[in-house]
Design an enzyme around this catalytic site. Structure first.
Site, mmCIF file in Angstrom:
data_model
loop_
_atom_site.group_PDB
_atom_site.id
_atom_site.type_symbol
_atom_site.label_atom_id
_atom_site.label_comp_id
_atom_site.label_asym_id
_atom_site.label_seq_id
_atom_site.Cartn_x
_atom_site.Cartn_y
_atom_site.Cartn_z
ATOM 1 N N LYS A 63 32.820 37.247 41.954
ATOM 2 C CA LYS A 63 33.152 36.929 40.563
ATOM 3 C C LYS A 63 31.970 37.111 39.611
ATOM 4 O O LYS A 63 32.160 37.310 38.404
ATOM 5 C CB LYS A 63 33.667 35.490 40.465
ATOM 6 N N SER A 320 35.703 38.331 50.062
ATOM 7 C CA SER A 320 35.467 38.126 48.630
ATOM 8 C C SER A 320 34.680 36.883 48.280
ATOM 9 O O SER A 320 34.157 36.775 47.166
ATOM 10 C CB SER A 320 36.799 38.100 47.879
#
Length: 519
Positions: A63, A320
């Site tokens: 992110k 992720s």
């Protein structure tokens, strides 16, 4: 920002996302992450399995790329007014670190239910440049508050996924991956929440190597992108599952949907057990522990190989993120065996007479018992909850057939969430006193007063006849409640449930409940 990229495409294309990604300012703060071969997985599946390690970023999540790239594009006036963001965790950490590096004042709204470890990390990464506001029980509540603050302060809202600069920042992962792997590449598997990562990576990969498949992966109880693509338009889910909290999004973005509709080759759905098994797989190959959303892509990759068999070229799964709550590991370890289909769970009914247990053990053959729960409650029949270790797919059906061959009643509970989450700990709970009982499974926010709110709103004449709670280290507690309600008051019960506002499942007709707990 470069003038040729300043246009805000109403319908973004692979070429436009690629242009933005090529000049994205992510490496002022982000790392080039490794593309590692998962040796154990590759050997087990007979495929070349690679992991793109975005869990190695400074904030332990991809992110940071999109948040920093968006904030780096702000002009002097926008920087002076500051930014606003809403997040339950990973995006918040990315915005906080970007704010600190760029010296931009950031206000980040997080739900009250956000794990303390993530709240502390946001404050640590952001330092003096970040204010954390705790508001509401969910991301939606936090987002509403953030939008109000944005209007009051005339600040810039940094969206977690539905922004072209954010999408382009995430797309730099695809640029790295294609540079790291120049050989045959069959497919890349990407987790999907709001869709920013999948949209960016799919667009760049199709622009550079259109022969490579890009497959999105979602939790089966948070599948907003899959449903949107099936419907041909964005849809909004009433509720989303909370285990893979990093991708628990009720509605995907308009930009991300447009890009995924154009360039994604499909979306796979995986359940909680498959995610837990993938977490363990990543740990065994890397000795790192991803968060549930961080293991989504690998769970999808494994499902793909199981369906399609050996593939020409490598398979890549994006790991992720790794912002895992330590206390959640207990739940993950418990469910990983089922997710890998190395454990089958049954309710077996045998005669309450001498020799029955011996015959039951003989039916098991050489299989090891992983769990056994029994309590006498009937003069004629004994009901057993049993977990059995399995070595390969298909053994579960063979075991059930072996039980039936001995004239044992058998109920396969391997895919029954109620049985695996609650009933395995509550065997022997029948009571003749539990008349008019209705059974509900709730998700309660882990915050003070949640249970009191439930009890305060309940009709004073109703009695709680069953209550089971187990903390799994998550943002939400899972609770099983039996409520005694006369048949003529069921409409009032439905009004109570609607007003309560907690996600719930009516388990009153669940066959495992009927067999093991219902009077």
């Amino acid at each position: 920002m470069n003038a040729q990229l300043a246009d805000k495409e109403s319908t973004p294309t692979a070429a436009s996302v690629l242009r933005r990604a090529e000049v994205a300012r992510v490496y002022e703060v982000a790392e080039h992450t490794a593309l590692e071969r998962a040796s154990l997985l590759s050997a087990r599946w007979g495929a070349d399995v690679l992991l793109k390690r975005e869990d190695q970023q400074p904030v332990f999540s991809f992110k940071l790329r999109g948040a920093y790239n968006r904030m780096a594009q702000l002009d002097a006036a926008e920087r002076a007014r500051g930014v606003i963001a809403a997040s339950a965790g990973n995006h918040a950490q990315g915005v906080a670190l970007a704010a600190s590096r760029l010296k931009i004042q950031a206000t980040i709204v997080m739900p009250v239910t956000a794990p303390q470890v993530k709240v502390d990390a946001v404050r640590r990464f952001g330092g003096a440049y970040t204010e954390v506001v705790l508001h509401g029980d969910s991301y939606s509540d936090a987002q509403t508050k953030a939008q109000r603050l944005r209007e009051e302060r005339d600040a810039t809202f940094v969206h977690p996924f539905d922004d072209l600069d954010v999408i382009a920042g995430q797309a730099t992962i695809a640029l790295e991956l294609l540079d790291q792997h120049r050989g045959p590449l069959h497919a890349v598997f990407v987790p999907i929440g709001g869709g920013g990562l999948a949209a960016g990576m799919a667009a760049v990969i199709k622009a550079r190597r259109p022969d490579v498949r890009v497959v999105g992966v979602q939790a089966s109880d948070a599948d907003s992108m899959a449903r949107a693509l099936e419907a041909g338009q964005r849809v909004s889910l009433d509720e989303v599952g909370l285990f893979a909290d990093g991708t628990a999004v009720k509605q995907v973005g308009a930009l991300t949907f447009s890009l995924c509709e154009q360039y994604l080759d499909g979306v796979l759905r995986v359940d909680t057990d498959a995610i837990c098994a993938a977490i363990r797989d990543i740990y065994q190959d890397t000795r790192s522990v991803p968060e549930p959303s961080g293991a989504l892509a690998l769970a999808g990759l494994k499902q793909y190989v199981a369906t399609h068999g050996a593939c020409e070229g490598s398979l890549v799964a994006v790991v992720s993120g790794a912002n895992m709550n330590f206390d959640r590991l207990r739940f993950v370890a418990e469910r990983a065996e089922v997710g890998e289909q190395r454990e089958a769970v049954f309710a077996v009914t045998i005669p309450e007479q001498r020799g029955s247990f011996r015959r039951f053990c003989a039916a098991l053959g050489q299989h090891s018992i992983t769990e056994f729960n029994y309590r006498i409650g009937d003069a004629q029949a004994a009901h057993i909850f049993v977990g059995v270790q399995t070595a390969k797919r298909g053994e579960r059906e063979a075991l059930a057939d072996a039980f039936r061959a001995n004239d044992f009643g058998v109920l396969d509970l391997t895919d029954d969430e109620l049985a695996k989450l609650h009933l395995r700990h509550m065997i022997g709970g029948r009571s003749p006193l539990a008349r008019d009982e209705r059974l509900y499974r709730f998700d309660f926010p882990e915050r003070p007063g949640a249970l009191a709110r439930f009890l305060d709103r309940m009709h004073p004449d109703w009695n709680i006849s069953l209550f089971h709670y187990r903390n799994h280290g998550a943002d939400y507690g899972r609770i099983l409640v039996g409520i005694q309600v006369p048949a003529n008051e069921l409409a009032l019960l439905q009004d109570f449930l609607a007003a309560l506002g907690y996600p719930y499942v009516d388990e009153s007709d669940n066959p495992a409940y009927r067999l093991l707990l219902c009077a």
